[in-house]
Scaffold this motif. Structure first.
Motif, PDB file in Angstrom:
ATOM      1  N   ALA A 155      72.621  30.428  25.880  1.00 54.63           N
ATOM      2  CA  ALA A 155      72.457  31.855  25.855  1.00 54.63           C
ATOM      3  C   ALA A 155      71.143  32.084  25.086  1.00 54.63           C
ATOM      4  O   ALA A 155      70.666  31.404  24.381  1.00 54.63           O
ATOM      5  CB  ALA A 155      73.471  32.420  25.140  1.00 54.63           C
ATOM      6  N   ASP A 156      70.676  33.406  25.361  1.00 49.06           N
ATOM      7  CA  ASP A 156      69.498  33.930  24.972  1.00 49.06           C
ATOM      8  C   ASP A 156      69.612  34.810  23.772  1.00 49.06           C
ATOM      9  O   ASP A 156      70.322  35.669  23.622  1.00 49.06           O
ATOM     10  CB  ASP A 156      68.615  34.662  25.881  1.00 49.06           C
ATOM     11  N   SER A 157      69.031  34.494  22.439  1.00 43.20           N
ATOM     12  CA  SER A 157      69.537  35.058  21.293  1.00 43.20           C
ATOM     13  C   SER A 157      68.833  36.457  21.167  1.00 43.20           C
ATOM     14  O   SER A 157      69.197  37.260  20.188  1.00 43.20           O
ATOM     15  CB  SER A 157      68.945  34.289  19.974  1.00 43.20           C
ATOM     16  N   SER A 165      66.805  31.055  29.550  1.00 43.54           N
ATOM     17  CA  SER A 165      67.354  30.873  28.587  1.00 43.54           C
ATOM     18  C   SER A 165      66.959  29.519  27.796  1.00 43.54           C
ATOM     19  O   SER A 165      67.088  29.550  26.693  1.00 43.54           O
ATOM     20  CB  SER A 165      68.710  31.014  28.480  1.00 43.54           C
ATOM     21  N   GLY A 223      73.419  29.049  32.125  1.00 45.16           N
ATOM     22  CA  GLY A 223      73.127  30.340  31.339  1.00 45.16           C
ATOM     23  C   GLY A 223      72.181  31.114  32.332  1.00 45.16           C
ATOM     24  O   GLY A 223      71.839  30.645  33.225  1.00 45.16           O
ATOM     25  N   GLN A 247      68.694  40.632  25.541  1.00 43.83           N
ATOM     26  CA  GLN A 247      69.281  39.652  26.688  1.00 43.83           C
ATOM     27  C   GLN A 247      70.633  39.580  26.251  1.00 43.83           C
ATOM     28  O   GLN A 247      71.304  38.740  27.328  1.00 43.83           O
ATOM     29  CB  GLN A 247      68.661  38.568  26.333  1.00 43.83           C
ATOM     30  N   GLN A 248      71.566  40.184  25.763  1.00 46.30           N
ATOM     31  CA  GLN A 248      72.780  39.986  25.516  1.00 46.30           C
ATOM     32  C   GLN A 248      73.706  40.412  26.813  1.00 46.30           C
ATOM     33  O   GLN A 248      74.801  39.775  26.960  1.00 46.30           O
ATOM     34  CB  GLN A 248      73.418  40.915  24.384  1.00 46.30           C
ATOM     35  N   ASN A 253      72.522  39.976  29.815  1.00 48.18           N
ATOM     36  CA  ASN A 253      72.328  39.027  30.670  1.00 48.18           C
ATOM     37  C   ASN A 253      73.370  37.744  30.253  1.00 48.18           C
ATOM     38  O   ASN A 253      73.670  37.072  31.288  1.00 48.18           O
ATOM     39  CB  ASN A 253      70.898  38.543  30.518  1.00 48.18           C
ATOM     40  N   ASN A 254      73.510  37.545  29.140  1.00 56.39           N
ATOM     41  CA  ASN A 254      74.340  36.463  28.582  1.00 56.39           C
ATOM     42  C   ASN A 254      75.776  36.488  29.304  1.00 56.39           C
ATOM     43  O   ASN A 254      76.199  35.569  29.498  1.00 56.39           O
ATOM     44  CB  ASN A 254      74.314  36.583  27.017  1.00 56.39           C
ATOM     45  N   PHE A 291      73.279  29.135  21.308  1.00 55.45           N
ATOM     46  CA  PHE A 291      72.416  30.367  21.228  1.00 55.45           C
ATOM     47  C   PHE A 291      70.928  30.092  20.894  1.00 55.45           C
ATOM     48  O   PHE A 291      70.341  29.420  19.924  1.00 55.45           O
ATOM     49  CB  PHE A 291      72.664  31.582  20.403  1.00 55.45           C
TER      50      PHE A 291
END
Length: 220
Positions: A103-105, A23, A19, A109-110, A112-113, A140
């Motif tokens: 993933a980062d919620s 994250s 990830g 950060q979307q 970057n995900n 997430f």
């Protein structure tokens, strides 16, 4: 690509937590090390640097014995999230049997995900693995943070993919960590049983595999 060593009757399985940077990959592994039964885990090794929490990998070996004496060992790794460590990420992904993508919620950060998931797909291809055929769970994380993407939106966005439903977690407090791990184990069992006949040859059925490897202790 499970590694079976006939002379030792040992089967090594490798799971990689992947990830974007920060994250929660390392936090997931640290929580698993805390929560899982002490007799089923080894020493957790953490290597940190100034620009990322993990320079190389964390490793959490977990063991399970078959009825015929098969020594099944599951090793968990994380990879560094920073772009400059991409060669290390490829090295750790090599011969992976399963992936947890963390993933980062948070809304900001979307992108970057998405980049990290694209990087995962590219690196799997480079080490000879197919993302569509590899046991993979998407978590997430950081659901306890402010300004997160609503779960309903995330589930809908990923609904048509092979990895639906997504797992939600707040790894910092342990929420969802073991649940994510159990889903990965279930998918990993399917692939491993097809190749090594875990149930028929070794007496390890799906429920035993999942329950034994994810059994929680008292945190000691």
């Amino acid at each position: 690509m499970a590694d079976f060593i006939p002379e030792d009757n040992r089967l090594n399985l490798k799971v990689v937590f992947y990830g974007p940077a920060l994250s929660g990959k390392t936090t997931n592994l640290m929580q698993l090390h805390t929560l899982l039964m002490p007799q089923r885990k080894g020493e957790l090794m953490v290597l940190e640097t100034r620009d990322d929490r993990t320079l190389f990998f964390d490793m959490l070996p977990i063991g399970l014995k078959g009825s015929d004496g098969l020594d099944l060992r599951l090793k968990l790794y994380t990879v560094p999230g920073q772009v400059q460590h991409d060669s290390t990420r490829k090295a750790v992904l090599s011969r992976a049997d399963g992936i947890v993508f963390v993933a980062d919620s948070q809304r900001n950060q979307q992108d970057n995900n998405a980049m990290a998931f694209g990087n995962l797909e590219e690196n799997l291809d480079k080490v000879g693995l197919d993302i569509d055929n590899l046991p993979l769970v998407i978590q997430f994380n950081k659901r306890d943070m402010a300004e997160v993407v609503p779960e309903e939106d995330l589930q809908q966005r990923w609904a048509q993919t092979p990895w639906s439903p997504l797992q939600m977690a707040s790894a910092l407090n342990g929420t969802g960590v073991v649940d994510t791990f159990r889903v990965l184990l279930d998918r990993l069992y399917t692939a491993t049983d097809q190749e090594f006949q875990l149930a028929d040859r070794h007496g390890i059925d799906r429920q035993t595999f999942v329950d034994r490897l994810s059994a929680e202790g008292d945190g000691s």
